[in-house]
Design a protein around this motif. Structure first.
Motif, short mmCIF file in Angstrom:
data_model
loop_
_atom_site.label_atom_id
_atom_site.label_comp_id
_atom_site.label_asym_id
_atom_site.label_seq_id
_atom_site.Cartn_x
_atom_site.Cartn_y
_atom_site.Cartn_z
N PHE A 93 0.84 -1.21 0.00
CA PHE A 93 0.00 0.00 0.00
C PHE A 93 0.87 1.26 0.00
N VAL A 94 1.89 1.27 0.86
CA VAL A 94 2.79 2.44 0.93
C VAL A 94 3.45 2.68 -0.42
N ASN A 95 3.93 1.62 -1.05
CA ASN A 95 4.63 1.79 -2.32
C ASN A 95 3.69 2.14 -3.46
N ASN A 96 2.45 1.64 -3.42
CA ASN A 96 1.48 2.07 -4.42
C ASN A 96 1.17 3.55 -4.30
N VAL A 97 1.13 4.05 -3.06
CA VAL A 97 0.92 5.49 -2.84
C VAL A 97 2.12 6.27 -3.37
N LEU A 98 3.34 5.79 -3.07
CA LEU A 98 4.54 6.47 -3.55
C LEU A 98 4.62 6.49 -5.08
N GLN A 99 3.99 5.50 -5.71
CA GLN A 99 3.99 5.43 -7.17
C GLN A 99 2.77 6.13 -7.78
N LEU A 100 1.96 6.76 -6.93
CA LEU A 100 0.78 7.51 -7.39
C LEU A 100 -0.21 6.61 -8.12
N ARG A 101 -0.29 5.35 -7.73
CA ARG A 101 -1.26 4.41 -8.30
C ARG A 101 -2.50 4.42 -7.41
N ALA A 102 -3.43 5.28 -7.72
CA ALA A 102 -4.59 5.49 -6.85
C ALA A 102 -5.45 4.24 -6.74
N ALA A 105 -3.59 1.50 -4.85
CA ALA A 105 -3.48 1.85 -3.43
C ALA A 105 -4.82 1.64 -2.73
N ALA A 106 -5.91 2.06 -3.37
CA ALA A 106 -7.23 1.89 -2.77
C ALA A 106 -7.58 0.42 -2.61
N SER A 107 -7.28 -0.38 -3.63
CA SER A 107 -7.55 -1.82 -3.57
C SER A 107 -6.74 -2.47 -2.46
N THR A 108 -5.46 -2.10 -2.36
CA THR A 108 -4.59 -2.68 -1.33
C THR A 108 -5.04 -2.26 0.06
N GLU A 129 -11.65 -13.63 -1.70
CA GLU A 129 -12.99 -14.20 -1.90
C GLU A 129 -13.97 -13.14 -2.39
N LEU A 130 -13.73 -11.90 -1.97
CA LEU A 130 -14.61 -10.80 -2.38
C LEU A 130 -14.17 -10.17 -3.71
N GLY A 131 -13.08 -10.70 -4.29
CA GLY A 131 -12.62 -10.20 -5.59
C GLY A 131 -11.81 -8.92 -5.51
N ILE A 132 -11.23 -8.62 -4.35
CA ILE A 132 -10.40 -7.42 -4.21
C ILE A 132 -8.98 -7.79 -4.63
N ASP A 133 -8.49 -7.15 -5.68
CA ASP A 133 -7.20 -7.51 -6.26
C ASP A 133 -6.03 -7.15 -5.36
N ARG A 134 -4.95 -7.94 -5.52
CA ARG A 134 -3.69 -7.65 -4.82
C ARG A 134 -2.72 -7.02 -5.81
N TYR A 135 -2.13 -5.90 -5.46
CA TYR A 135 -1.11 -5.22 -6.26
C TYR A 135 0.18 -5.20 -5.44
N LYS A 136 0.99 -6.21 -5.61
CA LYS A 136 2.19 -6.35 -4.80
C LYS A 136 3.29 -5.42 -5.31
N GLN A 238 -2.55 -9.34 -9.10
CA GLN A 238 -2.11 -10.73 -9.01
C GLN A 238 -3.25 -11.72 -8.88
N ASN A 239 -4.44 -11.27 -8.57
CA ASN A 239 -5.51 -12.25 -8.37
C ASN A 239 -6.85 -11.75 -8.91
N GLY A 240 -6.81 -11.08 -10.08
CA GLY A 240 -8.04 -10.65 -10.70
C GLY A 240 -8.69 -11.78 -11.48
N ASP A 241 -9.94 -11.60 -11.91
CA ASP A 241 -10.61 -12.62 -12.70
C ASP A 241 -9.93 -12.75 -14.04
N ASP A 242 -9.75 -14.00 -14.48
CA ASP A 242 -9.13 -14.26 -15.77
C ASP A 242 -10.23 -14.38 -16.81
N LYS A 243 -10.26 -13.43 -17.74
CA LYS A 243 -11.32 -13.43 -18.74
C LYS A 243 -11.06 -14.42 -19.86
N ASP A 244 -9.84 -14.89 -19.99
CA ASP A 244 -9.51 -15.83 -21.05
C ASP A 244 -9.43 -17.22 -20.45
#
Length: 259
Positions: A93-102, A105-108, A129-136, A238-244
């Motif tokens: 979360f801290v690094n997503n904020v530092l990278q301005l990835r809104a 950061a919100a998802s994390t 389980e709720l479908g909230i993605d991880r952005y490592k 890293q864990n979003g729904d795979d559409k393909d």
């Protein structure tokens, strides 16, 4: 005093063996690779360090990981992995904020709160389980976001694959790890040890596949590591729904063969 001396003898012997193996690896690394990969100009050294790490792994890490896997029920191991992943999400979360990835950061932020308060401190991964993605993300990737190149591929003692940039970022990443603030020190060290065993246990299947495959393990590991880091640099979830559906099972490893 006698008791402390007795307790220190095994540690001293282990340190002596590690020093010997490391010295042998460095001496072996004096031989140069004829045509190194442009991303890996330190290949001769890196291959030697990889050999050193593999010997340490065979003597210490893998046996402990196997014992941990055999002695610990799968739900407990999953809970341990989830707990440390949730701790890692705080630094992400801290690094997503530092990278301005809104969005990331919100998802994390949501992941950490959901798993901490609804998932028993992160033992249960309710967020996935709720479908909230991880952005490592980590500080090495933050440096990359602000223009710093990765530098050459670099294999570190014990820690394994890295790059020059990621190595320079390690002290900051260590400071950003919430476990480093646990007190007392004995509890902190126990968590570090548990984390190391958990990571190694999760890699047992991958190691079995690599050992049985007819390929250059070093090159394969390097290429996969650099590819994953590139995907993380792009901020890929890293864990979003795979559409393909064709890619639904890509990267899924077979069960570990019997030993």
């Amino acid at each position: 005093m006698t008791t402390m001396t007795k307790l220190s003898q095994p540690a001293a012997r282990a340190a002596a063996w590690l020093a010997f193996l490391l010295g042998a690896a460095l001496l072996t690394g004096c031989a140069t690779v004829a045509n190194p990969d442009p991303r890996d100009p330190l290949e001769s050294y890196n291959r030697s360090m990889t050999n050193f790490n593999e010997q340490v792994d065979a003597m210490v890490l893998k046996p402990v990981a196997i014992a941990y896997k055999e002695a610990t029920p799968a739900p407990v191991r999953t809970g341990v992995s989830n707990f440390f992943a949730n701790v890692g999400d705080v630094w992400s979360f801290v690094n997503n904020v530092l990278q301005l990835r809104a969005e990331a950061a919100a998802s994390t932020f949501m992941r950490v709160n959901v798993n901490t308060f609804m998932g028993l401190g992160g033992v249960l991964d309710i967020a996935s389980e709720l479908g909230i993605d991880r952005y490592k993300q980590d500080f090495g990737l933050t440096l990359g976001y602000w223009g710093m190149g990765t530098g050459p591929y670099l294999v570190l003692p014990i820690l394994g694959p890295s790059t020059v940039r990621d190595t320079l970022a390690l002290p900051v990443d260590w400071k950003g790890n919430a476990v480093s603030y646990v007190d007392p020190v004995s509890a902190r060290n126990a968590l570090y040890a548990l984390r190391a065993v958990d990571v190694r246990a999760n890699l047992l299947r991958a190691g079995s596949v690599l050992d049985s495959a007819a390929l250059d393990k070093y090159s394969f590991t390097r290429d996969v590591f650099l590819q994953v880091r590139s995907q993380q640099q792009a901020g890929t979830a890293q864990n979003g729904d795979d559409k393909d559906e064709r890619n639904a099972n890509d990267g899924v490893l077979p069960e570990e063969p019997p030993r």
